[in-house]
Structures are given as structure tokens and as C-alpha cells.
Design a protein around this motif. Structure first.
Motif, PDB file in Angstrom:
ATOM      1  N   LYS A  92     -27.029  83.547 -35.227  1.00 64.65           N
ATOM      2  CA  LYS A  92     -28.228  84.349 -34.994  1.00 64.65           C
ATOM      3  C   LYS A  92     -28.011  85.241 -33.781  1.00 64.65           C
ATOM      4  N   ALA A  93     -28.876  86.204 -33.621  1.00 67.28           N
ATOM      5  CA  ALA A  93     -28.858  87.058 -32.437  1.00 67.28           C
ATOM      6  C   ALA A  93     -29.596  86.350 -31.315  1.00 67.28           C
ATOM      7  N   PRO A  94     -28.973  86.161 -30.147  1.00 66.62           N
ATOM      8  CA  PRO A  94     -29.656  85.468 -29.048  1.00 66.62           C
ATOM      9  C   PRO A  94     -30.714  86.339 -28.397  1.00 66.62           C
ATOM     10  N   THR A  95     -31.627  85.672 -27.716  1.00 68.01           N
ATOM     11  CA  THR A  95     -32.644  86.388 -26.945  1.00 68.01           C
ATOM     12  C   THR A  95     -32.022  87.031 -25.718  1.00 68.01           C
ATOM     13  N   ASP A  96     -31.167  86.289 -25.024  1.00 64.99           N
ATOM     14  CA  ASP A  96     -30.580  86.756 -23.768  1.00 64.99           C
ATOM     15  C   ASP A  96     -29.197  87.360 -24.014  1.00 64.99           C
ATOM     16  N   THR A  97     -28.885  88.421 -23.310  1.00 57.00           N
ATOM     17  CA  THR A  97     -27.604  89.110 -23.480  1.00 57.00           C
ATOM     18  C   THR A  97     -26.575  88.708 -22.430  1.00 57.00           C
ATOM     19  N   SER A  98     -26.863  87.661 -21.669  1.00 53.62           N
ATOM     20  CA  SER A  98     -25.875  87.107 -20.749  1.00 53.62           C
ATOM     21  C   SER A  98     -26.219  85.639 -20.506  1.00 53.62           C
ATOM     22  N   ILE A  99     -25.220  84.876 -20.072  1.00 48.92           N
ATOM     23  CA  ILE A  99     -25.422  83.475 -19.724  1.00 48.92           C
ATOM     24  C   ILE A  99     -25.857  83.401 -18.263  1.00 48.92           C
ATOM     25  N   PRO A 100     -26.901  82.640 -17.946  1.00 50.69           N
ATOM     26  CA  PRO A 100     -27.310  82.530 -16.549  1.00 50.69           C
ATOM     27  C   PRO A 100     -26.205  81.891 -15.698  1.00 50.69           C
ATOM     28  N   SER A 101     -26.057  82.358 -14.488  1.00 54.14           N
ATOM     29  CA  SER A 101     -25.144  81.692 -13.569  1.00 54.14           C
ATOM     30  C   SER A 101     -25.759  80.355 -13.175  1.00 54.14           C
ATOM     31  N   ALA A 102     -24.920  79.365 -12.852  1.00 51.36           N
ATOM     32  CA  ALA A 102     -25.434  78.030 -12.538  1.00 51.36           C
ATOM     33  C   ALA A 102     -24.496  77.335 -11.567  1.00 51.36           C
ATOM     34  N   THR A 103     -25.068  76.511 -10.717  1.00 46.18           N
ATOM     35  CA  THR A 103     -24.262  75.730  -9.793  1.00 46.18           C
ATOM     36  C   THR A 103     -23.838  74.395 -10.393  1.00 46.18           C
ATOM     37  N   ALA A 104     -24.307  74.076 -11.593  1.00 48.62           N
ATOM     38  CA  ALA A 104     -23.984  72.799 -12.229  1.00 48.62           C
ATOM     39  C   ALA A 104     -22.485  72.653 -12.456  1.00 48.62           C
ATOM     40  N   ASN A 105     -21.987  71.424 -12.339  1.00 52.55           N
ATOM     41  CA  ASN A 105     -20.618  71.132 -12.718  1.00 52.55           C
ATOM     42  C   ASN A 105     -20.488  71.119 -14.243  1.00 52.55           C
ATOM     43  N   VAL A 106     -19.285  71.393 -14.731  1.00 48.82           N
ATOM     44  CA  VAL A 106     -18.996  71.232 -16.150  1.00 48.82           C
ATOM     45  C   VAL A 106     -18.667  69.761 -16.390  1.00 48.82           C
ATOM     46  N   LEU A 107     -19.424  69.118 -17.262  1.00 46.89           N
ATOM     47  CA  LEU A 107     -19.228  67.713 -17.570  1.00 46.89           C
ATOM     48  C   LEU A 107     -18.863  67.538 -19.036  1.00 46.89           C
ATOM     49  N   HIS A 108     -18.050  66.538 -19.332  1.00 49.27           N
ATOM     50  CA  HIS A 108     -17.822  66.084 -20.696  1.00 49.27           C
ATOM     51  C   HIS A 108     -18.633  64.819 -20.906  1.00 49.27           C
ATOM     52  N   ALA A 109     -19.425  64.761 -21.956  1.00 50.31           N
ATOM     53  CA  ALA A 109     -20.168  63.573 -22.383  1.00 50.31           C
ATOM     54  C   ALA A 109     -21.448  63.327 -21.578  1.00 50.31           C
ATOM     55  N   ARG A 110     -21.933  64.345 -20.883  1.00 53.16           N
ATOM     56  CA  ARG A 110     -23.159  64.196 -20.087  1.00 53.16           C
ATOM     57  C   ARG A 110     -23.539  65.560 -19.544  1.00 53.16           C
TER      58      ARG A 110
END
Length: 228
Positions: free
Chosen positions: A183-201
Motif C-alpha cells: 500500500k501507499a504509506p501515509t508518511d514519506t519518511s521514517i521518523p528518526s529515533a533514539t531507540a536501539n535496534v533489537l531482535h526479538a523485542r
């Protein structure tokens, strides 16, 4: 030497990777922390996920995560994973159980309640009246049209490859190499975030939604997945 899915270049283990792959975790160390083969950096296993047996020709093994023990991998927040434009995430998962109604099991997530919600690939189960959803990929918390899902109730023992892909014009989900939804997304960019990249959580306080199952590998690319 490892050949990733969807036509990306082969990877020499222990050597830096160029091109569009910004994160690559091949689970075949059989102990210790899985390396991110892009930079040769180990992840941080939390609460002791367990190595399994070899399951395919590439000698990959399952890394099993128990929801009850809140087991996951922390990949940190390196600049190369702070993607705000196109992204593709690919993993192979196997479910031990299924999520409870209205909850999910996170596969790969950079998603936090404070500091920004970037992206998440997960397995979701709706309530008992409509027990569907299954594999799901979203950006920005899935607000608006920023989520795509397969519309199938998850089943214990599911053993499948799932790919979530995003660009400014399309958000797409593939199951076992077959396009499932787009589908066509609402937002045309991904928000920046301070979150770590996690696997399984994920890092969302009170809604961490750890996986009860296993992963075999994870790839993250800084481009949209093509169908070829």
C-alpha cells in the motif's frame, strides 16, 4: 561465504560489507553473541537466548528466545541503522506459541515510547472476534496507513521467512518470497529515533512484546526490496 535473500551480494564472514546492506546477523556461531557482519561487531544477548541445531544448507541455526525470560538481542543504535528513507528488513522466524489477543511478538524493532518510533517487523494477533493479522511491518508506530499486514492468524510452529520493505511510495510485506500486501504509506519518511535496534523485542516501556520463538538470521538494507 553467505548468500542473503532477495539478490543482495554474497557476504564474506568476518569482512566489511559494502553496498546496500547496513546490518547483517547470521546465526551460525553456535555460541556467544551473533556478529553483525557489516562491521564485525557483536550484539549483546540479554537474559540468555539459547542456540539451537543446524536447520539448513548454510549451517544457520535457530537462536531461541523465551518470552517468559524476556530474552532478546541488543544491536545498539549505530548511525547506519538510523534509516529515515528506504529500508528492507528480512528474517526467518519460528513460533513456539502465538501472541495473546491484541498483542504481538517482535522480530526486529527500532521502536520506543520516548525518543521516537522508527520501524518494526513483528507477528501480531488481533482479538478473539477477528483473530487475524499475522506478520506485520510498520513505521512511525503504524499510524495512518503506515502499516501492512498479511491478514492471517499466526499459528504455533509457523516457520517462515518474512520481509518488510518501505519507501516513500510503498510499504510492502513478503512471506516466503511472495508479495502478500502492499500500500501507499501515509508518511514519506521514517521518523528518526533514539531507540536501539533489537531482535526479538522492542524498547517500548510496558509493551516490550518479546518473542516466544526463534530467529535464524536478520538483514537490514537501506533500499526498498524489489520483486525480482
Amino acid at each position: 561465504r553467505v548468500k542473503p535473500p532477495f539478490g543482495a551480494a554474497e557476504i564474506d564472514r568476518g569482512h566489511p560489507v559494502g553496498g546496500s546492506i547496513v546490518g547483517c546477523w547470521i546465526y551460525n556461531e553456535r555460541g556467544g553473541a551473533p556478529l553483525d557482519l557489516v562491521m564485525g561487531q557483536p550484539t549483546i544477548p540479554i537474559n540468555g537466548p539459547v542456540w539451537g541445531a543446524s536447520r539448513n544448507a548454510e549451517n544457520n541455526v535457530d537462536l531461541t528466545f523465551a518470552k517468559a525470560s524476556d530474552q532478546y538481542l541488543n544491536c545498539g543504535n549505530p548511525t547506519r541503522l538510523q534509516l529515515t528513507a528506504a529500508i528492507t528488513i528480512c528474517t526467518s522466524y519460528r513460533l513456539t506459541t502465538v501472541p495473546v489477543d491484541g498483542a504481538s511478538y517482535q522480530l526486529v524493532a527500532k521502536d520506543k515510547d520516548t525518543g521516537g518510533r522508527a520501524y518494526s517487523l513483528d507477528i501480531y494477533r488481533k482479538d478473539a472476534d477477528t483473530p487475524v493479522a499475522g506478520a506485520r511491518f510498520y513505521i512511525n508506530g503504524g499510524a495512518g496507513n503506515n502499516v501492512t499486514q498479511e491478514g492471517r492468524a499466526p499459528v504455533a510452529g509457523d516457520d517462515r521467512q518474512v520481509i518488510g520493505s518501505y519507501s516513500a511510495s510503498l510499504i510492502t510485506l513478503y512471506i516466503n518470497g511472495v508479495k502478500t500486501t502492499e500500500k501507499a504509506p501515509t508518511d514519506t519518511s521514517i521518523p528518526s529515533a533514539t531507540a536501539n535496534v533489537l531482535h526479538a523485542r522492542r524498547e517500548y516501556a510496558g509493551f516490550t512484546e518479546p518473542l516466544d520463538g526463534a530467529l535464524r538470521y536478520v538483514y537490514i538494507l537501506n533500499r526498498k526490496c524489489t520483486d525480482s
